[in-house]
Design a protein around this motif. Sequence first.
Motif, short mmCIF file in Angstrom:
data_model
loop_
_atom_site.label_atom_id
_atom_site.label_comp_id
_atom_site.label_asym_id
_atom_site.label_seq_id
_atom_site.Cartn_x
_atom_site.Cartn_y
_atom_site.Cartn_z
N GLY A 3 47.07 32.60 48.38
CA GLY A 3 45.75 32.36 47.83
C GLY A 3 45.50 33.02 46.49
N SER A 4 46.56 33.29 45.71
CA SER A 4 46.29 33.82 44.37
C SER A 4 45.56 32.78 43.56
N THR A 5 45.65 31.52 43.93
CA THR A 5 45.01 30.48 43.14
C THR A 5 43.92 29.68 43.85
N ASP A 49 67.22 38.38 40.57
CA ASP A 49 65.78 38.12 40.39
C ASP A 49 65.58 36.70 40.92
N THR A 58 56.50 29.79 48.61
CA THR A 58 56.28 29.46 50.03
C THR A 58 56.71 28.01 50.25
N ASP A 106 54.41 26.50 37.90
CA ASP A 106 54.85 27.59 37.02
C ASP A 106 55.36 27.05 35.69
N LYS A 154 50.74 40.49 44.87
CA LYS A 154 50.56 39.76 43.62
C LYS A 154 49.18 39.94 43.05
#
Length: 632
Positions: A250-252, A395, A400, A485, A595
């Motif tokens: 839910g960062s967005t 890296d 998800t 992204d 995040k």
Amino acid sequence: MDYRIKSFEEYRDTYQKSVEQPEEFWAGIAENFTWRKKWDKVLDWNFEEPNVKWFVNGKLNITENCLDRHLETRGNKLALIWEPNDPKERYIRFTYRELHEKVCQMANILKRNGVQKGDRVCIYMPMIPELAFSVLACARIGAVHSVIFAGFSHTAMSDRINDAQAKVVMTSDGLNRGAKQIPVKRVVDEALETCTSVEKVIVVDRVGWAVNMVEGRDVWYHEELQHVDKVCPAEEMDSEDLLFILYTSGSTGKPKGVVHTCGGYMVYTDYTFRNVFQYEESDIYWCTADVGWITGHSYLLYGPLLSGATSLMFEGVPTFPDPGRFWQVIDKFGVNIFYTAPTAIRSLMGAGLDHVLSYSLDSLKVLGSVGEPINAEAWHWYHIHVGKERCPVVDTWWQTETGGIMLTSLAGVTPMKPSHAGFALPGVQPLLVDQNGDEIKENEQEGYLCIKFPWPGMIRTTYGDHERCRQSYFSTYKNLYFTGDGAKRDADGLWRIIGRVDDVINVSGHRFGTAEIENAINKNRHIVESAVVGYPHDVKGQGIYAFVVCGDEAPGNPENLRAEVIETVVDQIGKIAKPDKIQIVSGLPKTRSGKIMRRILRKVAEGDTSNLGDTSTLLDPPIVDEIIQGAL
Ligand code: ATP
Ligand code: MG
């Protein structure tokens, strides 16, 4: 069969083959698993609806592949090592045979409590072995697990339970995480006040706190154990039957119930685990992610267990009882492969070198990072002080929705470069496009990261709302999966993730990824962590607003600090990227997976804090008030 890629040359060949003949390639990997019935067709797909099916009509159970098939050769090998929050409490270890038994018992408890194939089960538990048993027990009987990070509020939980219409909740009485105590069962009780689908609650006695047990609804795990068998046959599942739902952090915005299915996810997590980390049979592997996050699903449980690995599960936090805990645990168990998040690395960096230098860390061979772009400072610190310049750092970029790692170097096999994820894994076909959806072929150009061909671990739908899946990922660019992204390739074709497209800042026509500016700010010796966002600016279109967290030795005078930060940015990028506002804060708003929630910071920068949207997934809500108070 060992399907690890051992050289750069072999990587190139394998990649080529995986793109030219993806179905043959993945079928070749899938052959290595136990199937009750082989697939009729490897792949069926279109990205329009979208409709993606891997290993069509194949029948299997993922736990037979995680557990049963290892019993003969690895029955006495350690499957799970559990390290408690409090270092004074004793760790627990489970061999594959023991884990198999625990999972079967838990599966029988679920059955006893009315759970059937296809039912949804919500798991809200601390990082204890019973969490692993619960996840695998669901998979064993074909129930769909939905793990919710035990730290989320009751509203976050009830939203997710209602969305999935979960029948059973698995939980614990309480939990200790670092110095914090959380009354887990009480949160469940509150959540269930607004959930009608839940019939039973299974409670693990973790901390011995008195809890309210609702007659006819709540049962104790240890009491149920008295009534069940240690054998539980695995349910036969179709490749495309649901394995789990996992709500994105839910960062967005409003969380989406990302759906993964049995066959493809199994093949993909195993393949990527072995290759990315170059896992060897005797390795002790530690992923610090919580199982409430996709990394915990794919690379703490499923991937390692499918590969027959020994996986370490840690209940606590990196800074408890002191910021040397990670390093102490690595030495204690001789951890060989260590996988963590940039946020953890940055916070441990901020705590000073002494903690890390007090441990030998000799056992380490491979280091991994996941979750956000790892800034160059943190990368070097990790590489030099943790890996002693001996361990490759992978890296790993993924989501998800992708189920498993997509862009990364293979440890020690393909080139690594700070701030760059690396090349695409075999079977992964990334593509960069411009605003119009036209492919950008040249290197060193920035664009939107898409994937043009299915891979087995990919999202199938968003639970209960297929249209949302189509809209979110498959409608922006025709016939492409859109990641959300921004990215670019360097001259050699190594991928670099710029950050979320929503986070790009446009200053007088110059476009900056937030990661780029943050990277520069973090180079300042006083800054531990930073987040930048854009805000409307009369002259430039967008101005740059930076939130910075300082270390202990930062100058007391904020003006001096601001001047220094600006100098660093001008030095690193140029005048154009100079932050217009710099707010010094004691912490940043973060999701459970560490995040930064830039969405909230953008609101603060815009001076519009009346509606912050869904903040239920925030780890530390009070920090938001502090930031709002101090807004410039
Ligand atoms: P939501 O989709 O609900 O906003 P989220 O995107 O944070 O939540 P995840 O699926 O856990 O949820 O995170 C995936 C995102 O994390 C990627 O899209 C990318 O922005 C970022 N990310 C993950 N790993 C890396 C990495 N190695 N380098 C750069 N960015 C990464
Ligand atoms: Mg996302």
